[in-house]
Scaffold this active site. Sequence first.
Site, short mmCIF file in Angstrom:
data_model
loop_
_atom_site.label_atom_id
_atom_site.label_comp_id
_atom_site.label_asym_id
_atom_site.label_seq_id
_atom_site.Cartn_x
_atom_site.Cartn_y
_atom_site.Cartn_z
N LYS A 77 5.09 2.09 -3.07
CA LYS A 77 5.09 3.50 -3.50
C LYS A 77 5.30 3.55 -5.00
O LYS A 77 5.90 2.62 -5.57
CB LYS A 77 6.21 4.27 -2.81
CG LYS A 77 5.94 5.75 -2.65
CD LYS A 77 4.99 6.02 -1.50
CE LYS A 77 4.66 7.47 -1.33
NZ LYS A 77 3.95 7.72 -0.07
N LYS B 34 0.86 -1.20 0.00
CA LYS B 34 0.00 0.00 0.00
C LYS B 34 0.88 1.23 0.00
O LYS B 34 1.83 1.32 0.77
CB LYS B 34 -0.85 -0.03 1.28
CG LYS B 34 -1.82 1.11 1.42
CD LYS B 34 -3.18 0.73 0.87
CE LYS B 34 -4.09 1.93 0.67
NZ LYS B 34 -3.83 2.70 -0.55
#
Length: 421
Positions: free
Chosen positions: A105, A69
């Site tokens: 990311k 995430k």
Amino acid sequence: MLDGNLLDEALTRLDEAARHVPIDPDVIEQLRYARETTKARLVVRMDDGSRKSFLAWRCRYDDTRGPTKGGIRFHPDATDQEVETLAFWMTMKCAVMDLPYGGGKGAVRVDPRSLSRSELERLSRSYVQAFAKVMGPDRDIPAPDVYTNSMIMGWMADEYATIRGEPTPAVITGKPIALGGSLGRDDATARGGYYLVRHLADDLGLGAGMRVAIQGFGNAGQFIAKLMAADGHRIVAVSDSRGAVARPQGLDVDRLLAIKAEGRSVTALLGDPGVQPLSEQELVATECDLLVPAALEDMIDGRNARSVRAKVILELANGPVTPEADRVLNAMGVTVLPDILANAGGVTVSYFEWVQNRQGYYWPLEDIHARLKTIMEREGARVWEIAREKGVSARTAAYIHALSRLAKAIEAHGTREYFAG
Ligand code: NAD
């Protein structure tokens, strides 16, 4: 923006934490490297008919605790090292908050302000075309970051749905509410930091009528100003990329918010009674109780850390205090509430969005606030307890907390002793 040795710098905090807990060295070895960093060249049709290419990355740093995430940033200085460092921080942040996620990311090396709206849409869609194989609601879930917003997330979700042939809102968070976004996402980062400070106020030696200085007056900075002012605290200084202003009796927060809504700088307040101009460095040195860095990385470093006069620093930005500054601030007795805890309200409400998308059932705002408050207070209290038990800084305590959770998950697959024995 972050440069090459930032990942090494970030990892020193992991090594520091590992000195305080018995951890299998293989765990640290696993967390030292990104699991998968994919690089692509996005080729986009420009409005004048030409084609232009942009470098882009998506990093899945560690997925031991769940799908990865983390946000996608559009920035002209983006690098693979920066993406990996930010993904490492996300891994630690999700573990601190006990969210069932690993860290990821993404980035595109682009100045989005140089693109038309249509070019920006094509770029956003082409990012998903390049990385759709990496993404997925059970694999890797992006979100907004610097210079990306909810509309971009909406385009990306739409592109992903087109590729998969079915709506898949849980593939990305930070979407517009009308497209499955969550209530309460807009102020989640600031609100999480606010709940944290309120919960630990006694331990931090903070009370009513606090003086608060805020560096950076964007999403995080504006919302923390609003929440703090509503509680009767005084916002004594704020800055943005164009300057800083101060007023020891307290700035007019509503006026500041109105000025920013018009796209002007906080310096537009100059001329109001008692409002003084400040330099970037003077803002860091403001006489206050709480200093809130809410701009960029590395703003408090070895050179200006000694000038800090706040009791407590709340890191709403990612990586605003360098390890060298940390040492100085520790020695001065300044408490730093670290980014991986202090700004984790954002990813926590992103998690709520993902859960709501999967349930197909949407929660009222009060539920979002109540759940966020519970998690911030629970994890904040635990970090504080570890800091006290072990006599370490809140940052090291947050890393110990995250590392312990990651280690449990990694070791559950079997340790060196298990297999050797
Ligand atoms: P934003 O773009 O809305 O705001 C950034 C602000 O910083 C702007 O007001 C800009 O003018 C200001 N700024 C830039 N350079 C500056 C300088 N040299 N001095 C003072 N101010 C300067 O971004 P944001 O979403 O508020 O994010 C700010 C920080 O918080 C970033 O580090 C981001 O990664 C972090 N963060 C944000 C969220 C979120 O949900 N928004 C979540 C977690 C972390």
